[in-house]
Design a protein around this motif. Structure first.
Motif, short mmCIF file in Angstrom:
data_model
loop_
_atom_site.label_atom_id
_atom_site.label_comp_id
_atom_site.label_asym_id
_atom_site.label_seq_id
_atom_site.Cartn_x
_atom_site.Cartn_y
_atom_site.Cartn_z
N LEU A 298 0.82 -1.20 0.00
CA LEU A 298 0.00 0.00 0.00
C LEU A 298 0.87 1.26 0.00
CD1 LEU A 298 -2.80 1.24 0.07
CD2 LEU A 298 -2.79 1.04 2.57
N GLY A 299 2.00 1.19 0.68
CA GLY A 299 2.92 2.32 0.65
C GLY A 299 3.35 2.65 -0.77
N TYR A 300 3.69 1.61 -1.54
CA TYR A 300 4.08 1.82 -2.94
C TYR A 300 2.93 2.36 -3.78
CZ TYR A 300 8.78 -0.28 -2.89
OH TYR A 300 10.11 -0.52 -2.69
N VAL A 301 1.71 1.87 -3.53
CA VAL A 301 0.54 2.35 -4.28
C VAL A 301 0.35 3.85 -4.08
CG1 VAL A 301 -1.99 2.25 -4.43
CG2 VAL A 301 -0.67 0.13 -4.33
N LEU A 302 0.45 4.30 -2.84
CA LEU A 302 0.27 5.72 -2.55
C LEU A 302 1.40 6.56 -3.14
CD1 LEU A 302 -0.98 5.46 1.14
CD2 LEU A 302 -2.34 5.94 -0.90
N ILE A 303 2.63 6.06 -3.05
CA ILE A 303 3.76 6.78 -3.63
C ILE A 303 3.58 6.92 -5.14
CG2 ILE A 303 6.24 6.66 -4.13
CD1 ILE A 303 6.60 5.29 -1.40
N GLY A 304 3.23 5.82 -5.80
CA GLY A 304 3.05 5.84 -7.25
C GLY A 304 1.91 6.75 -7.68
N GLY A 305 0.79 6.69 -6.96
CA GLY A 305 -0.34 7.56 -7.30
C GLY A 305 0.02 9.03 -7.17
N LEU A 398 3.39 -2.22 -9.02
CA LEU A 398 4.29 -2.96 -8.13
C LEU A 398 3.69 -3.04 -6.72
CD1 LEU A 398 7.03 -4.31 -7.65
CD2 LEU A 398 7.99 -2.05 -7.17
N GLY A 399 3.11 -1.94 -6.26
CA GLY A 399 2.49 -1.95 -4.94
C GLY A 399 1.32 -2.90 -4.85
N LEU A 400 0.49 -2.93 -5.89
CA LEU A 400 -0.66 -3.85 -5.91
C LEU A 400 -0.21 -5.30 -5.86
CD1 LEU A 400 -2.99 -2.10 -8.52
CD2 LEU A 400 -3.32 -2.24 -6.04
#
Length: 427
Positions: A298-305, A398-400
């Motif tokens: 989830l950290g990666y999802v938020l960073i990417g978004g 990647l986060g997903l």
């Protein structure tokens, strides 16, 4: 009084740790003040090209790649407190030299030398932390360290932006040198000589019975045998490879949609720190047994978004959008970094902490050679906006992956047994 007999569950009662923590906080605050000043100096005052901007992370990464894992072994072998003092003092002196750098030709080697000292300092600080706190306080220690990193993002850029509005970037660099000196004096005031080593191997290492090369091999061997640690390291490497493509191109992006507002980058970084501080406080209340996968993913999802959203900003965009995106970026960054560092601390025996964090420094720094240069080329020929959007979407995917397959990648039930198995083999 021995560390193991300290009373209370709060680290605030651990006076030795709190002094080390205060020194770390002082140095981190100065680093962020300094980093913003260098970006403004190079990007706005010197008008460096995207490719020249990309050389900064390369200069910062080379020492970590060459020395990272060896520095980790040295941190496990040497007196950690003395090593940290030496690094702080030399960093302060090198920062004073950075202050007088007239061009990139002088700046890059000085930044590389300063980075070499950080390569030694980081595993020593992590290893000393592990020896000063109990295992049930590791999440609290990781959260406090995260609060320092992210809290300094708020205060450093805010004050840095204020200083840059009236003064020159050199004043911010000077402040970093002074704060490093203060950190050195704080560490100098600590009277801590640990004689009751928690692990026999650590005692042997300090006595010089284990060769440095053997300790280096043991560190890599332990990591490669631990599925959980290896998975976490590879996941961190994959994310860093994506993020670092644009990490040093924020100045290029902000020069397009905010060409007259030098301080706006500092405001966004401050908003990032605020988001990270908030999520760190929340994570500190959650059970550490909740698992690593969903937090890292989830950290990666938020960073990417957030990165993709920055690429969609138009010239003259409202500062409110910049602050909101920075806040979301900070939530993602705080969630990932605290979970990642806690994972390394939790799943590694105390006598190997320096080596594992040294390897982490080497592995994650390796991407700083290729990714920023690739980012500089892409931004120079395709423009920052398009690259930010594409890189952000790739990071979301990647986060997903981490969220969906988290239980398979980081099995909670077997983590302790798995971490213990390599320890037994290496003993």
């Amino acid at each position: 009084m021995e560390i193991s007999t300290k009373q209370g569950t709060s680290l605030l009662h651990n006076k030795t740790y709190m002094r080390v923590y205060t020194a770390f906080a002082t140095a981190s605050f100065g680093d962020w003040f300094d980093a913003l000043a260098i970006q403004v100096l190079v990007g706005y005052r010197w008008q460096a090209s995207p490719l020249m901007l990309a050389l900064i992370p390369v200069a910062l990464a080379l020492p970590s790649i060459l020395l990272g894992s060896v520095a980790g072994a040295a941190a496990d072998r040497m007196n950690k407190l003395k090593l940290m003092r030496t690094c702080d003092l030399l960093t302060a002196l090198l920062t004073l030299l950075v202050l007088f750098a007239p061009s990139m030709v002088w700046l890059l080697p000085l930044l590389a030398l300063r980075s070499a000292l950080s390569t030694l300092n980081m595993p020593a600080q992590q290893s000393l932390t592990r020896s000063l706190v109990r295992e049930d306080q590791l999440l609290q220690a990781s959260s406090l360290n995260g609060l320092v990193n992210q809290g300094s993002k708020i205060a450093g850029p805010l004050l840095g932006g204020l200083a840059l509005a009236f003064l020159t970037p050199q004043w911010c660099i000077l402040l970093n040198a002074l704060l490093r000196g203060c950190s050195y004096l704080l560490l100098l005031s600590i009277k801590y000589n640990r004689t009751d080593e928690a692990d026999s191997k650590e005692s042997e290492a300090h006595e010089g019975k284990i060769p440095l090369l053997t300790m280096w091999r043991e560190g890599w061997g332990f990591l490669l045998r631990s599925r959980l640690l290896l998975t976490a390291m590879l996941f961190g490497l994959a994310g860093a490879l994506v993020i670092q493509v644009v990490d040093f191109q924020f100045t290029s992006l902000f020069r397009i949609f905010a060409p007259e507002r030098e301080a706006l980058l500092g405001w966004m970084v401050a908003a990032t720190g605020a988001g990270a501080v908030l999520i760190i406080l929340v994570l500190n209340k959650l059970k550490s047994e909740d698992g690593y996968g969903w937090k890292l993913g989830l950290g990666y999802v938020l960073i990417g978004g957030a990165i993709a959203a920055l690429g969609l900003l138009q010239p003259g965009a409202s500062i409110l959008w910049v602050l909101l995106i920075g806040f979301v970026l900070g939530i993602g960054n705080g969630m990932f970094m605290v979970t990642f560092n806690y994972c390394l601390q939790k799943e590694t025996p105390p006598h190997m902490i320096g080596r594992i964090f040294g390897i982490q420094n080497t592995v994650l720094s390796a991407v700083l050679i290729v990714a920023p240069l690739l980012g500089g080329l892409l931004v120079q020929y395709a423009g920052p906006a398009r690259i930010f959007v594409n890189i952000g979407l790739l990071q979301v995917l990647l986060g997903l992956t981490g969220v969906v397959f988290g239980r398979q990648l980081w099995p909670v039930a077997g983590s302790k047994a798995e971490a213990a198995h390599p320890t037994a083999e290496s003993s």
